[in-house]
Write a protein that holds these residues in place. Structure first.
Motif, PDB file in Angstrom:
ATOM      1  N   LYS A  58       0.825  -1.224   0.000  1.00  0.00           N
ATOM      2  CA  LYS A  58       0.000   0.000   0.000  1.00  0.00           C
ATOM      3  C   LYS A  58       0.853   1.265   0.000  1.00  0.00           C
ATOM      4  O   LYS A  58       0.406   2.321  -0.430  1.00  0.00           O
ATOM      5  N   ASN A  59       2.072   1.143   0.510  1.00  0.00           N
ATOM      6  CA  ASN A  59       2.976   2.295   0.603  1.00  0.00           C
ATOM      7  C   ASN A  59       4.226   2.125  -0.255  1.00  0.00           C
ATOM      8  O   ASN A  59       5.232   2.794  -0.030  1.00  0.00           O
ATOM      9  N   ILE A  60       4.146   1.247  -1.247  1.00  0.00           N
ATOM     10  CA  ILE A  60       5.367   0.826  -1.963  1.00  0.00           C
ATOM     11  C   ILE A  60       6.078   1.988  -2.644  1.00  0.00           C
ATOM     12  O   ILE A  60       7.296   1.986  -2.792  1.00  0.00           O
ATOM     13  N   SER A  61       5.324   3.012  -3.031  1.00  0.00           N
ATOM     14  CA  SER A  61       5.933   4.146  -3.749  1.00  0.00           C
ATOM     15  C   SER A  61       6.943   4.915  -2.896  1.00  0.00           C
ATOM     16  O   SER A  61       7.791   5.624  -3.424  1.00  0.00           O
ATOM     17  N   LYS A  62       6.853   4.776  -1.578  1.00  0.00           N
ATOM     18  CA  LYS A  62       7.799   5.526  -0.732  1.00  0.00           C
ATOM     19  C   LYS A  62       9.015   4.693  -0.325  1.00  0.00           C
ATOM     20  O   LYS A  62       9.911   5.186   0.345  1.00  0.00           O
ATOM     21  N   TYR A  63       9.050   3.442  -0.734  1.00  0.00           N
ATOM     22  CA  TYR A  63      10.176   2.570  -0.381  1.00  0.00           C
ATOM     23  C   TYR A  63      11.150   2.419  -1.545  1.00  0.00           C
ATOM     24  O   TYR A  63      10.779   2.636  -2.707  1.00  0.00           O
ATOM     25  N   PRO A  64      12.382   2.005  -1.266  1.00  0.00           N
ATOM     26  CA  PRO A  64      13.374   1.832  -2.335  1.00  0.00           C
ATOM     27  C   PRO A  64      12.938   0.776  -3.368  1.00  0.00           C
ATOM     28  O   PRO A  64      12.164  -0.120  -3.064  1.00  0.00           O
ATOM     29  N   MET A  65      13.497   0.920  -4.569  1.00  0.00           N
ATOM     30  CA  MET A  65      13.180   0.004  -5.673  1.00  0.00           C
ATOM     31  C   MET A  65      13.494  -1.446  -5.295  1.00  0.00           C
ATOM     32  O   MET A  65      12.798  -2.361  -5.723  1.00  0.00           O
ATOM     33  N   ALA A  66      14.517  -1.653  -4.498  1.00  0.00           N
ATOM     34  CA  ALA A  66      14.879  -3.024  -4.093  1.00  0.00           C
ATOM     35  C   ALA A  66      13.747  -3.665  -3.295  1.00  0.00           C
ATOM     36  O   ALA A  66      13.510  -4.874  -3.401  1.00  0.00           O
ATOM     37  N   VAL A  67      13.022  -2.858  -2.531  1.00  0.00           N
ATOM     38  CA  VAL A  67      11.884  -3.383  -1.770  1.00  0.00           C
ATOM     39  C   VAL A  67      10.739  -3.700  -2.730  1.00  0.00           C
ATOM     40  O   VAL A  67      10.124  -4.771  -2.654  1.00  0.00           O
ATOM     41  N   ARG A  68      10.467  -2.776  -3.643  1.00  0.00           N
ATOM     42  CA  ARG A  68       9.374  -2.985  -4.614  1.00  0.00           C
ATOM     43  C   ARG A  68       9.589  -4.255  -5.433  1.00  0.00           C
ATOM     44  O   ARG A  68       8.707  -5.106  -5.543  1.00  0.00           O
ATOM     45  N   ASN A  69      10.784  -4.388  -5.996  1.00  0.00           N
ATOM     46  CA  ASN A  69      11.051  -5.540  -6.869  1.00  0.00           C
ATOM     47  C   ASN A  69      11.053  -6.860  -6.105  1.00  0.00           C
ATOM     48  O   ASN A  69      10.498  -7.856  -6.567  1.00  0.00           O
ATOM     49  N   ASN A  70      11.685  -6.870  -4.939  1.00  0.00           N
ATOM     50  CA  ASN A  70      11.872  -8.140  -4.228  1.00  0.00           C
ATOM     51  C   ASN A  70      10.681  -8.534  -3.375  1.00  0.00           C
ATOM     52  O   ASN A  70      10.396  -9.723  -3.238  1.00  0.00           O
ATOM     53  N   SER A  71       9.951  -7.563  -2.820  1.00  0.00           N
ATOM     54  CA  SER A  71       8.720  -7.917  -2.097  1.00  0.00           C
ATOM     55  C   SER A  71       7.711  -8.470  -3.090  1.00  0.00           C
ATOM     56  O   SER A  71       7.028  -9.455  -2.824  1.00  0.00           O
ATOM     57  N   GLY A  72       7.648  -7.845  -4.273  1.00  0.00           N
ATOM     58  CA  GLY A  72       6.762  -8.341  -5.325  1.00  0.00           C
ATOM     59  C   GLY A  72       7.174  -9.721  -5.796  1.00  0.00           C
ATOM     60  O   GLY A  72       6.349 -10.628  -5.913  1.00  0.00           O
ATOM     61  N   GLY A  73       8.471  -9.906  -6.042  1.00  0.00           N
ATOM     62  CA  GLY A  73       8.961 -11.207  -6.492  1.00  0.00           C
ATOM     63  C   GLY A  73       8.691 -12.302  -5.479  1.00  0.00           C
ATOM     64  O   GLY A  73       8.333 -13.434  -5.845  1.00  0.00           O
ATOM     65  N   TYR A  74       8.838 -11.976  -4.219  1.00  0.00           N
ATOM     66  CA  TYR A  74       8.562 -12.940  -3.143  1.00  0.00           C
ATOM     67  C   TYR A  74       7.071 -13.277  -3.080  1.00  0.00           C
ATOM     68  O   TYR A  74       6.681 -14.449  -3.123  1.00  0.00           O
ATOM     69  N   PHE A  75       6.227 -12.258  -3.015  1.00  0.00           N
ATOM     70  CA  PHE A  75       4.785 -12.474  -2.872  1.00  0.00           C
ATOM     71  C   PHE A  75       4.173 -13.107  -4.130  1.00  0.00           C
ATOM     72  O   PHE A  75       3.410 -14.072  -4.046  1.00  0.00           O
ATOM     73  N   ASN A  76       4.507 -12.560  -5.294  1.00  0.00           N
ATOM     74  CA  ASN A  76       3.889 -13.026  -6.546  1.00  0.00           C
ATOM     75  C   ASN A  76       4.167 -14.501  -6.797  1.00  0.00           C
ATOM     76  O   ASN A  76       3.289 -15.251  -7.236  1.00  0.00           O
ATOM     77  N   HIS A  77       5.405 -14.917  -6.525  1.00  0.00           N
ATOM     78  CA  HIS A  77       5.749 -16.323  -6.752  1.00  0.00           C
ATOM     79  C   HIS A  77       5.019 -17.244  -5.782  1.00  0.00           C
ATOM     80  O   HIS A  77       4.503 -18.291  -6.185  1.00  0.00           O
ATOM     81  N   THR A  78       4.964 -16.862  -4.499  1.00  0.00           N
ATOM     82  CA  THR A  78       4.243 -17.679  -3.516  1.00  0.00           C
ATOM     83  C   THR A  78       2.793 -17.856  -3.961  1.00  0.00           C
ATOM     84  O   THR A  78       2.227 -18.955  -3.902  1.00  0.00           O
ATOM     85  N   PHE A  79       2.218 -16.762  -4.444  1.00  0.00           N
ATOM     86  CA  PHE A  79       0.827 -16.735  -4.897  1.00  0.00           C
ATOM     87  C   PHE A  79       0.630 -17.629  -6.143  1.00  0.00           C
ATOM     88  O   PHE A  79      -0.341 -18.388  -6.245  1.00  0.00           O
TER      89      PHE A  79
END
Length: 203
Positions: A58-79
């Motif tokens: 929900k707040n991804i725009s304020k976090y570093p790109m490394a968080v955006r890419n890797n949190s997404g990669g972690y969550f999307n794959h689990t899903f």
């Protein structure tokens, strides 16, 4: 650690012949694991360590790109792993089936639109079936490791079904034939899981 690298819900060869054993092995144990490790490193020592992943999104725009890419990669794959199973496929039943027919006119038309979304996603990314805030289904795609829970998503919603259309998801078996991989994907969809997600999202 709040976030865990969850075990694959089936064996590496469970999705054969549609998604091959070697692809699942490398995709899960190398790609997915790297996103997880990099995500944990990216949030180390920050407020995000104790946050729910959906609040991070929900707040991804304020976090570093490394968080955006890797949190997404972690969550999307689990899903993604969870919305497939051995001997899957077929069609959903009950409320989800009714909603798909109501929204897309038929299950076949839904399949076509979802497949097209994955086939036409330029570069790497994901196609999604989601529920919007009014309780309506919609199909969208996201680039890279973004997802519809992120505040930067073009269209936001609760994900119900996804397909990974990064080349590493299919290249060993299908080479550059992404449409063949997408067609094969329908044979392993776990509609029970997608239906469960739909019913949870409606609450």
């Amino acid at each position: 650690i709040k976030f865990e690298f969850q075990p694959l819900p089936y064996s590496y060869d469970a999705l054969e012949p549609f998604i091959d054993k070697m692809t699942v092995d490398i995709h899960y144990s190398k790609h997915h694991k790297a996103y997880y490790d990099n995500f944990i490193n990216a949030i180390k020592g920050t407020e995000m360590e104790s946050m729910d992943i959906k609040d991070i999104f929900k707040n991804i725009s304020k976090y570093p790109m490394a968080v955006r890419n890797n949190s997404g990669g972690y969550f999307n794959h689990t899903f993604y792993w969870k919305n497939m199973k051995a001997h899957g496929g077929g069609q959903p039943t009950g409320k989800l089936s009714d909603a798909i027919t109501k929204t897309f006119s038929s299950f076949d038309e839904f399949k076509k639109q979802f497949s097209d979304e994955g086939k036409t996603r330029f570069g790497s990314g994901w196609a999604w079936l989601c529920l919007d805030d009014k309780g309506n289904l919609f199909i969208c795609s996201t680039p890279n490791q973004d997802n519809p829970l992120m505040n930067i998503a073009e269209k936001k919603g609760i994900p119900l079904l996804t397909i990974d259309v990064w080349e590493h998801a299919y290249y060993l078996k299908y080479q550059n034939k992404r449409p063949d991989y997408i067609d094969a994907f329908w044979n392993v969809v776990n509609w029970e899981e997608v239906t469960r997600r739909y019913e949870t999202a409606l609450k």
